[in-house]
Structure formats: structure tokens, C-alpha cells
Design a protein around this motif. Sequence first.
Motif, PDB file in Angstrom:
ATOM      1  N   GLY A  12       0.783  -1.229   0.000  1.00  0.00           N
ATOM      2  CA  GLY A  12       0.000   0.000   0.000  1.00  0.00           C
ATOM      3  C   GLY A  12       0.815   1.279   0.000  1.00  0.00           C
ATOM      4  N   TRP A  13       2.142   1.170   0.098  1.00  0.00           N
ATOM      5  CA  TRP A  13       3.027   2.335   0.092  1.00  0.00           C
ATOM      6  C   TRP A  13       3.607   2.544  -1.305  1.00  0.00           C
ATOM      7  CZ3 TRP A  13       3.816   5.374   4.430  1.00  0.00           C
ATOM      8  CH2 TRP A  13       3.441   4.822   5.667  1.00  0.00           C
ATOM      9  N   LEU A  14       3.719   3.807  -1.719  1.00  0.00           N
ATOM     10  CA  LEU A  14       4.461   4.157  -2.923  1.00  0.00           C
ATOM     11  C   LEU A  14       5.917   4.375  -2.540  1.00  0.00           C
ATOM     12  CD1 LEU A  14       4.793   5.262  -5.896  1.00  0.00           C
ATOM     13  CD2 LEU A  14       4.234   7.519  -4.943  1.00  0.00           C
ATOM     14  N   LYS A  15       6.822   3.673  -3.213  1.00  0.00           N
ATOM     15  CA  LYS A  15       8.249   3.869  -3.006  1.00  0.00           C
ATOM     16  C   LYS A  15       8.692   4.984  -3.960  1.00  0.00           C
ATOM     17  CE  LYS A  15      10.361  -0.224  -2.961  1.00  0.00           C
ATOM     18  NZ  LYS A  15      10.626  -1.644  -3.362  1.00  0.00           N
ATOM     19  N   THR A  16       9.014   6.146  -3.424  1.00  0.00           N
ATOM     20  CA  THR A  16       9.179   7.330  -4.263  1.00  0.00           C
ATOM     21  C   THR A  16      10.467   7.347  -5.080  1.00  0.00           C
ATOM     22  OG1 THR A  16      10.317   8.640  -2.575  1.00  0.00           O
ATOM     23  CG2 THR A  16       7.879   8.681  -2.571  1.00  0.00           C
ATOM     24  N   GLY A  17      11.485   6.615  -4.629  1.00  0.00           N
ATOM     25  CA  GLY A  17      12.778   6.710  -5.300  1.00  0.00           C
ATOM     26  C   GLY A  17      13.595   7.905  -4.858  1.00  0.00           C
ATOM     27  N   ASP A  18      13.049   8.708  -3.931  1.00  0.00           N
ATOM     28  CA  ASP A  18      13.780   9.847  -3.384  1.00  0.00           C
ATOM     29  C   ASP A  18      14.493   9.437  -2.101  1.00  0.00           C
ATOM     30  OD1 ASP A  18      13.386  12.022  -5.159  1.00  0.00           O
ATOM     31  OD2 ASP A  18      11.327  12.221  -4.458  1.00  0.00           O
ATOM     32  N   VAL A  19      15.764   9.783  -2.016  1.00  0.00           N
ATOM     33  CA  VAL A  19      16.547   9.538  -0.803  1.00  0.00           C
ATOM     34  C   VAL A  19      16.464  10.799   0.051  1.00  0.00           C
ATOM     35  CG1 VAL A  19      18.828   9.011   0.116  1.00  0.00           C
ATOM     36  CG2 VAL A  19      18.082   7.968  -2.035  1.00  0.00           C
ATOM     37  N   VAL A  20      15.988  10.645   1.297  1.00  0.00           N
ATOM     38  CA  VAL A  20      15.727  11.819   2.130  1.00  0.00           C
ATOM     39  C   VAL A  20      16.263  11.626   3.543  1.00  0.00           C
ATOM     40  CG1 VAL A  20      13.595  12.256   0.841  1.00  0.00           C
ATOM     41  CG2 VAL A  20      13.468  11.082   3.043  1.00  0.00           C
ATOM     42  N   SER A  21      16.412  12.761   4.238  1.00  0.00           N
ATOM     43  CA  SER A  21      16.589  12.760   5.684  1.00  0.00           C
ATOM     44  C   SER A  21      15.406  13.520   6.269  1.00  0.00           C
ATOM     45  CB  SER A  21      17.908  13.439   6.082  1.00  0.00           C
ATOM     46  OG  SER A  21      17.905  14.803   5.675  1.00  0.00           O
ATOM     47  N   VAL A  22      15.153  13.337   7.554  1.00  0.00           N
ATOM     48  CA  VAL A  22      14.063  14.034   8.240  1.00  0.00           C
ATOM     49  C   VAL A  22      14.628  14.611   9.531  1.00  0.00           C
ATOM     50  CG1 VAL A  22      11.712  13.877   9.130  1.00  0.00           C
ATOM     51  CG2 VAL A  22      12.462  12.291   7.338  1.00  0.00           C
ATOM     52  N   ASP A  23      14.445  15.921   9.735  1.00  0.00           N
ATOM     53  CA  ASP A  23      14.994  16.522  10.950  1.00  0.00           C
ATOM     54  C   ASP A  23      14.021  16.345  12.119  1.00  0.00           C
ATOM     55  OD1 ASP A  23      13.065  18.565  10.916  1.00  0.00           O
ATOM     56  OD2 ASP A  23      14.405  20.044  10.023  1.00  0.00           O
ATOM     57  N   PRO A  24      14.443  16.683  13.346  1.00  0.00           N
ATOM     58  CA  PRO A  24      13.574  16.454  14.518  1.00  0.00           C
ATOM     59  C   PRO A  24      12.236  17.187  14.455  1.00  0.00           C
ATOM     60  CG  PRO A  24      15.843  16.798  15.224  1.00  0.00           C
ATOM     61  CD  PRO A  24      15.802  17.111  13.757  1.00  0.00           C
ATOM     62  N   ASP A  25      12.151  18.244  13.628  1.00  0.00           N
ATOM     63  CA  ASP A  25      10.880  18.970  13.479  1.00  0.00           C
ATOM     64  C   ASP A  25       9.978  18.357  12.416  1.00  0.00           C
ATOM     65  OD1 ASP A  25      11.218  21.135  15.398  1.00  0.00           O
ATOM     66  OD2 ASP A  25      12.838  21.822  14.086  1.00  0.00           O
ATOM     67  N   GLY A  26      10.456  17.283  11.759  1.00  0.00           N
ATOM     68  CA  GLY A  26       9.637  16.613  10.752  1.00  0.00           C
ATOM     69  C   GLY A  26       9.805  17.145   9.351  1.00  0.00           C
ATOM     70  N   TYR A  27      10.802  18.017   9.137  1.00  0.00           N
ATOM     71  CA  TYR A  27      11.039  18.559   7.796  1.00  0.00           C
ATOM     72  C   TYR A  27      11.818  17.552   6.962  1.00  0.00           C
ATOM     73  CZ  TYR A  27       9.294  23.182   9.043  1.00  0.00           C
ATOM     74  OH  TYR A  27       8.482  24.227   9.434  1.00  0.00           O
ATOM     75  N   ILE A  28      11.266  17.262   5.792  1.00  0.00           N
ATOM     76  CA  ILE A  28      11.891  16.318   4.867  1.00  0.00           C
ATOM     77  C   ILE A  28      12.896  17.070   3.998  1.00  0.00           C
ATOM     78  CG2 ILE A  28      11.455  14.811   2.883  1.00  0.00           C
ATOM     79  CD1 ILE A  28       8.579  14.471   4.070  1.00  0.00           C
ATOM     80  N   LYS A  29      14.058  16.479   3.811  1.00  0.00           N
ATOM     81  CA  LYS A  29      15.056  17.051   2.913  1.00  0.00           C
ATOM     82  C   LYS A  29      15.489  15.985   1.923  1.00  0.00           C
ATOM     83  CE  LYS A  29      19.638  19.176   2.774  1.00  0.00           C
ATOM     84  NZ  LYS A  29      20.790  19.659   3.558  1.00  0.00           N
ATOM     85  N   ILE A  30      15.298  16.275   0.647  1.00  0.00           N
ATOM     86  CA  ILE A  30      15.731  15.315  -0.367  1.00  0.00           C
ATOM     87  C   ILE A  30      17.243  15.387  -0.496  1.00  0.00           C
ATOM     88  CG2 ILE A  30      15.687  14.750  -2.825  1.00  0.00           C
ATOM     89  CD1 ILE A  30      12.770  15.472  -2.891  1.00  0.00           C
TER      90      ILE A  30
END
Length: 551
Positions: free
Chosen positions: A406-424
Motif C-alpha cells: 500500500g506504500w508508494l516507493k518514491t525513489g527519493d533519498v531523504v533525511s528528516v529533521d527532529p521537526d519533521g522537515y523532509i530534505k531530499i
Amino acid sequence: MPGGHTQTLRPFLWRASKLYPDTEVVSRNHDGMSRQTYAEYEERTAQLANALDEHGIEQGDRVGTFCWNTDRHFEVYFAAPSMGAQLHTINPLLPDEHIRYIVDDANDEVIFVDPSLAEKIAGAAEGAEEFEGVDLIVMDDSPVEAIDGPVYEEFVAGHDTDYDWPELPSEQPAGMCYTSGTTGKPKGVEYTQSMLWSHTMMSQSPQGIPMEDDDVVMPVVPMFHVNAWGMPFTATAGGAKQVFPGPSPDADDLARLIEEEGVTITAGVPTVWLGLMEYCEDNEVDLSTLDQVIVGGSAAPESMIRWFDDRGVEVLHAWGMTEMSPIGSVAHLKSDLEDEDYQTQLDKRSKQGIMVPGLEFKVIDEDGNRIAWDGEEFGELYVRGPSVTKEYFKRPEANEEDFEDGWLKTGDVVSVDPDGYIKIVDRAKDVIKSGGEWISSVELENAIMAHEDVSEATVIGVPHEKWQERPVAFVVPTEGADREGLDDEILELLDEEYPKWWLPDAVEYIEEVPKTATGKFSKKDLREQYTGSVELHEGSAPEEAAPESDD
């Protein structure tokens, strides 16, 4: 009320035409400016639906468009889905081979064609069995030489301005868009009524990209690319005035439309705004009505955010995918960050942002584990939600590869900071692996583009006998920039922020970064053009890099 209890697009237009009948829909067309009100627009969509009925279009049929951002294109946006057909926007910048494949795969019954694109589609259709039985209709009031078929104004003329809109189920297919197909054939993504309804409501939430009845909305992002990020639907839902910039607008066109129409919200890829910024430096441009510039497609350089901030315009960074209808995250500042210093806020706003309400995500590392939200670890981004497709159109092999439980695998490699901000950090296929360690091409690109003498920059990994891959930067200097020593300045700039083994082995000057059909940097083209032609400097990756690995 039309649409009943189901989640469909129709109530958005019903609301706009009833509450904001005099609000304008404005379009820059090849023959000048056109204006209509929402009340007139609703009548035009009814005429178009009646004309499509008479032409034999039935529920479930696909109605193609091969058009720029114009008012007539916008009429198809509501007419086709609301009658139960499927709006299929075709990217005219694709190679002929891909256009033929898409038209055949989607089984389009009819395609509306902008007059300026008539020769392009006629060339793709000539002698092609994929176009057999497909009617081409020119979006104009007079014929063009390249296409022997009806013209739009004749097609809709004389038809009733009322239409008996059907009650449609939420899962009725309403739209279709194909991925750009940078590798392999394009993949079709179908949008149901419910997906587009959900996406519109997500966009209208305060942490989406809301549009109100006092806004003037100008989508520069093409309407053939994921429904112009859904903006025509969102703006209609909010009762906003809409401005369509027409065929191939340049910076002068955009500046004039912003000034003359009082645009408050606009959206496009970074290259559009870099062009506008350069134009503004050389010309007197009044941006006083502009509140927001939405940037997506690729990362907004920090220098761009600062430039617009200095002029009282907010750059709102967004991220999404064709498979997501498309918006996924928006870089709004959370309330507890509003008192932070400017640089901290810039760091947040430069990221892809926080997930819009309604979607869930997780990030999975190479070992299949969820990463920590520490801003350091990274992995592949998975998403799911009511606006996210669960499968590709007629592509079971791609479904198996790109979807999981049920999940889409986006192909984007990301990090997530403690505030929940996604960074590609990178696309999975673009991240550079050197000496067993990852290098983010996106971070290097953004840092290079912060240099005042750099207009565009991209970084790719090229094969290296010792280190597996090494980064090489391709730079477009600004007009009049002194190239002598610029490469050294760039490397010094990077050296201040990144370890030495991250630094590119070479800086190559080019006239323009190749673009994909949707305006993104095409690293695939660069690899094909330059791999093997750049002389790499032995030992650029110092011994501090991790040992070579086999994976």
C-alpha cells in the motif's frame, strides 16, 4: 447540489460559479488576451460537455489535451471529468515516439490541440497507427494547415449552456498523466474523482497551498504536467481569479501579467524564477501584489529565497510526484519556529517541508529499517494516502517494483529533521557513491548555485577506477561573469562546508543544463554526453573517504 455525497470535482465549479459569478478567468492566448467570468466559464464547460456527448464521448472514455496553459484548456479540465470522461493531459515536449506510445496506451478518443502545437502533433501522428481513430481538434476559432479537423469554437458553438451532469462514483477515473519516462517508457497514472477531490482539499488546508477568493492565481507550471500541480482545481474551489500565461511565456510576459492582473500566487520550477529574477535586475518590475511564489520540480536555491524575501515575496518550497496528484510536502514554518533567527528559518524553508495533512510517510534505509528523525540518517521515502495512486496503468512489472503493502516507493533519498522537515538528499539513481560513502549531488548543486556568478549548476557522478564514482560539476555562469578562476572560487566555497572528498573532481562550463520535458535538470542526458570526456584528477577523493565497498 450536483455531485451528491460523493467526492467529485463538480461541486468546486458549482461553488465558484454560484458564489463568485463575476470573478475572472483570464488567458494570454496566441491572438491576445481573453476574459470570461466563472458564470460564463460554467456555461462554456456545459457547451463543451454537450459537444463531447454529441461526438460520441461516453463515461470512461479518455479525452486528451496537447495544450499550453490557456482558458480553453481549462474548460476541458472540468467538462471532461464532470461528464464521467477522463482528462488526459499529454506533454507536448516529449519525443514523438513517447507521444505515440502514450496516445496508444491511453486509447485516447479525441485530442484537443493548441494551434501552436499543431505541427508537432501532426508530425507525431503522420503514418502512425497509434493515432488511427483519434480525432484532433484545434483549440482555436479558425483552422490550421497542419490538422484537417474541426476547430474548437465550431465544435462547441450552438450547444446548450446547460448540461445534465451525472452523479458519479468517487472512484470514477477523472484524470490521467504519464511520468516523463527518463528511463524506459512513460508510466500512466490514473486519478480518480476522489483522488483529485482529496488533493484539492489537502491543497486548501492552511499547511497546503491554500487559495482564497481575493487571490489571483497564475500557474506557470504547465497544465500538461500533473494538472499544473492541481492549481486550477484548488483556485476554482477557493473562488480565486485565475490567470493563464499561455504559450511559452518568457520573463517579460510573466512580469507583465503579474503587474497588469495583480497576481498574488504563482508557481513553477526554479529555472522560471531564475529567469524572472534576471529580468527584474535589468527592468523596472512591480511585484507589489505578489505574495507567494511556489517552487517545485527541483530544489529552490537559498539565494532565490533571499532574493524574493528582500522584495516582500514568500517563496514556498513544495515537493510532490505525478503518482501523488502531485503535492506531498510544503515547507511552511511551524509556529514554534516563527521566533527563530532568519538563517534557521531559511534552512527549514529550503527543505522540501512537512507532509501535507492527509498523507503518511516513512523512510527506509538500505537494511529495511526506519531511520531516525535526526537530520543525519537517510533512506528512501515511502508515502501513502487518499491522493496517492496504488498502481500504474497497465504496468504490472512497475507496480511490483514501485509499490509495497500500500506504500508508494518514491525513489527519493531523504533525511528528516527532529521537526519533521523532509530534505531530499538525492534521487536514488542520482546519489553518488564514492569510496563506499554517499555524496549528495543536490546539496552540492544548491551550494554552487549560491555563488553570484552561477546561473545554473548540476552535479553528476562519473565512473572512477579507484573510487567507484566521483562528482563532476557542470556550471552555467551568469551573463558577463568572469570565468577565469570561477572554478577555484566554487571549490573554495564548497570546501568551507563539505569534506574534501565531497568536492567535485572537475568543474565544467556549459551553455545550458539539459532539461527534461517537465523542466527539471536532466542528469541522464549529461551522463550520456560527458561521461568519459572529463579528465578526472587522480586522488581528488582523499584517504579520509571510507574504504571501497562492493555494494
